[in-house]
Scaffold this active site. Structure first.
Site, mmCIF file in Angstrom:
data_model
loop_
_atom_site.group_PDB
_atom_site.id
_atom_site.type_symbol
_atom_site.label_atom_id
_atom_site.label_comp_id
_atom_site.label_asym_id
_atom_site.label_seq_id
_atom_site.Cartn_x
_atom_site.Cartn_y
_atom_site.Cartn_z
ATOM 1 N N ASP A 1 0.819 -1.323 -0.108
ATOM 2 C CA ASP A 1 -0.128 -0.005 -0.113
ATOM 3 C C ASP A 1 1.016 1.229 0.051
ATOM 4 O OD1 ASP A 1 0.721 0.809 2.659
ATOM 5 O OD2 ASP A 1 -0.425 -0.731 3.449
ATOM 6 N N SER B 1 4.984 -10.652 10.926
ATOM 7 C CA SER B 1 4.953 -11.868 11.536
ATOM 8 C C SER B 1 6.063 -12.528 11.740
ATOM 9 C CB SER B 1 3.899 -12.853 10.945
ATOM 10 O OG SER B 1 4.030 -13.081 9.514
ATOM 11 N N HIS C 1 8.807 -5.393 -1.406
ATOM 12 C CA HIS C 1 7.612 -6.294 -2.168
ATOM 13 C C HIS C 1 6.713 -5.596 -3.102
ATOM 14 C CE1 HIS C 1 7.760 -9.313 1.423
ATOM 15 N NE2 HIS C 1 8.802 -9.169 0.890
ATOM 16 N N ASN D 1 4.575 -5.199 18.187
ATOM 17 C CA ASN D 1 3.619 -6.073 17.547
ATOM 18 C C ASN D 1 2.557 -6.251 18.515
ATOM 19 O OD1 ASN D 1 2.249 -8.710 16.534
ATOM 20 N ND2 ASN D 1 4.126 -8.614 15.165
ATOM 21 N N CYS E 1 8.040 -4.858 -22.064
ATOM 22 C CA CYS E 1 9.323 -3.985 -22.245
ATOM 23 C C CYS E 1 9.986 -3.539 -21.123
ATOM 24 C CB CYS E 1 8.779 -2.617 -23.098
ATOM 25 S SG CYS E 1 7.653 -1.712 -21.946
HETATM 26 P P1 OAD Z 1 1.273 -10.844 8.333
HETATM 27 O O1 OAD Z 1 -0.213 -10.865 8.232
HETATM 28 O O2 OAD Z 1 2.247 -12.086 8.123
HETATM 29 O O3 OAD Z 1 1.751 -10.351 10.019
HETATM 30 C C1 OAD Z 1 0.901 -9.033 10.334
HETATM 31 C C2 OAD Z 1 1.652 -9.050 11.918
HETATM 32 O O4 OAD Z 1 1.050 -7.736 12.490
HETATM 33 C C3 OAD Z 1 1.067 -9.963 12.759
HETATM 34 O O5 OAD Z 1 2.416 -10.267 13.549
HETATM 35 C C4 OAD Z 1 0.288 -9.280 13.726
HETATM 36 O O6 OAD Z 1 0.370 -9.747 14.942
HETATM 37 C C5 OAD Z 1 0.694 -8.035 13.607
HETATM 38 N N1 OAD Z 1 -0.385 -6.732 13.807
HETATM 39 C C6 OAD Z 1 -1.556 -6.843 13.156
HETATM 40 N N2 OAD Z 1 -2.281 -5.946 13.596
HETATM 41 C C7 OAD Z 1 -1.219 -4.842 14.349
HETATM 42 C C8 OAD Z 1 -1.408 -3.774 15.012
HETATM 43 N N3 OAD Z 1 -2.479 -3.023 15.115
HETATM 44 N N4 OAD Z 1 -0.279 -3.148 15.551
HETATM 45 C C9 OAD Z 1 0.891 -4.060 15.749
HETATM 46 N N5 OAD Z 1 0.996 -5.165 14.938
HETATM 47 C C10 OAD Z 1 -0.287 -5.883 14.387
HETATM 48 O O7 OAD Z 1 2.022 -9.639 7.292
HETATM 49 P P2 OAD Z 1 3.396 -9.504 6.921
HETATM 50 O O8 OAD Z 1 4.429 -9.968 8.187
HETATM 51 O O9 OAD Z 1 3.649 -8.254 6.613
HETATM 52 O O10 OAD Z 1 4.010 -11.050 0.893
HETATM 53 O O11 OAD Z 1 3.583 -10.503 5.952
HETATM 54 C C11 OAD Z 1 4.895 -10.523 5.188
HETATM 55 C C12 OAD Z 1 4.777 -10.887 3.618
HETATM 56 O O12 OAD Z 1 3.949 -12.031 3.573
HETATM 57 C C13 OAD Z 1 3.717 -9.748 2.786
HETATM 58 O O13 OAD Z 1 4.497 -8.507 2.485
HETATM 59 C C14 OAD Z 1 3.137 -10.578 1.842
HETATM 60 C C15 OAD Z 1 2.677 -11.761 2.597
HETATM 61 O O14 OAD Z 1 2.472 -13.231 2.085
HETATM 62 C C16 OAD Z 1 3.708 -11.299 -0.286
HETATM 63 O O15 OAD Z 1 2.686 -10.885 -0.770
HETATM 64 C C17 OAD Z 1 4.734 -11.712 -1.472
#
Ligand code: OAD
Length: 236
Positions: free
Chosen positions: A94, A178, A109, A202, A120
């Site tokens: 985003d 995560s 990402h 987190n 191209c």
């Molecule tokens: P995840 O959905 O795996 O993890 C989100 C994390 O945010 C979790 O550990 C939650 O506990 C935490 N969380 C949720 N709400 C929160 C809040 N309000 N404040 C603080 N923490 C909070 O997302 P990512 O780790 O970003 O890649 O995922 C990594 C990658 O996996 C993404 O970029 C995407 C996905 O598959 C691709 O699409 C290639």
């Protein structure tokens, strides 16, 4: 809070959760209703491009109805006011960091509001939906535009630049991720190898929580503004 010169901040989906964007792996997250292997891989795109276009078009459309939250704005404030260096790297596709005021954002990402032409190689900014029938604004050929998203099995963007910053940082902050997806999940260990202090924010624990000197548990929209106050209060 110690005094720091060079900070690296890594963000994940959790930082945008309070803006109303679903995370991937929380209850109700995007990967609960969709198999990532059916959406976020080059093979999935080759097999069923329509499904992949629809998924990313819907997520791009959603960006019209959300806005940055206090967590995004706190990071932008730190980038503006900190006397040293603050390098922001995000796994998020985003544009809420930018809308929260960040001028430097490293999107490892890729970005939802971008398309990549497989014919191209040109990249285009776009806020609109596109699909197989949309011609590339550069080469005019249709059938080659794909979401400019790094899928599973593909190399993340800007890795060299990120490694340079990790190797010289003295504070590493990870927010709302995560710790399941590499290489980002390994950044904390690179920062530790550089001798940096490490802080995780987190709302829960993550797959790599034990690597952090400090773990601050709660919503990033509350904890980030507080942490930024502390850092700015301590000076560079
Ligand atoms: P995840 O959905 O795996 O993890 C989100 C994390 O945010 C979790 O550990 C939650 O506990 C935490 N969380 C949720 N709400 C929160 C809040 N309000 N404040 C603080 N923490 C909070 O997302 P990512 O780790 O970003 O890649 O995922 C990594 C990658 O996996 C993404 O970029 C995407 C996905 O598959 C691709 O699409 C290639």
């Amino acid at each position: 809070m110690g005094q720091y010169q060079r900070i690296v901040i890594l963000t994940g989906a959790g930082v945008s959760a309070e803006s109303g964007i679903a995370t991937f792996r929380d209850a109700g997250g995007l990967w609960e209703n969709h198999d990532p292997m059916e959406i976020a891989t080059p093979e999935a795109f080759a097999r069923d491009p329509g499904l992949v276009y629809r998924f990313y078009n819907a997520r791009r459309e959603q960006l019209r109805n959300v806005d940055a939250n206090p967590g995004h704005r706190a990071i932008a404030r730190l980038q503006r006011e900190f006397a040293g260096e603050v390098f922001l790297v995000t796994q998020n596709v985003d544009d809420l960091h930018e809308r929260g005021g960040s001028e430097q954002v490293c999107h490892m990402h890729g970005e939802l509001r971008a398309a990549l032409c497989l014919h191209c190689g040109a990249r285009h900014r776009t806020e609109s939906s596109f699909d197989h029938a949309t011609p590339c604004p550069d080469c005019a050929v249709s059938g080659g535009l794909r979401p400019d998203i790094v899928w599973f099995g593909e190399m993340p963007y800007h890795m060299q630049e990120i490694d340079v910053h990790l190797a010289r940082c003295d504070l590493f902050i990870s927010v709302g991720t995560s710790g399941q997806v590499y290489p980002a999940a390994g950044f904390v260990r690179e920062a530790l190898a550089a001798g940096a202090d490490t802080i995780e924010i987190n709302k829960d624990t993550s797959g790599v929580s034990t690597w952090f000197h400090q773990q601050r548990q709660g919503p990033s929209g509350e904890l980030l503004p507080r942490l930024v106050e502390e850092i700015l209060g301590a000076g560079a």
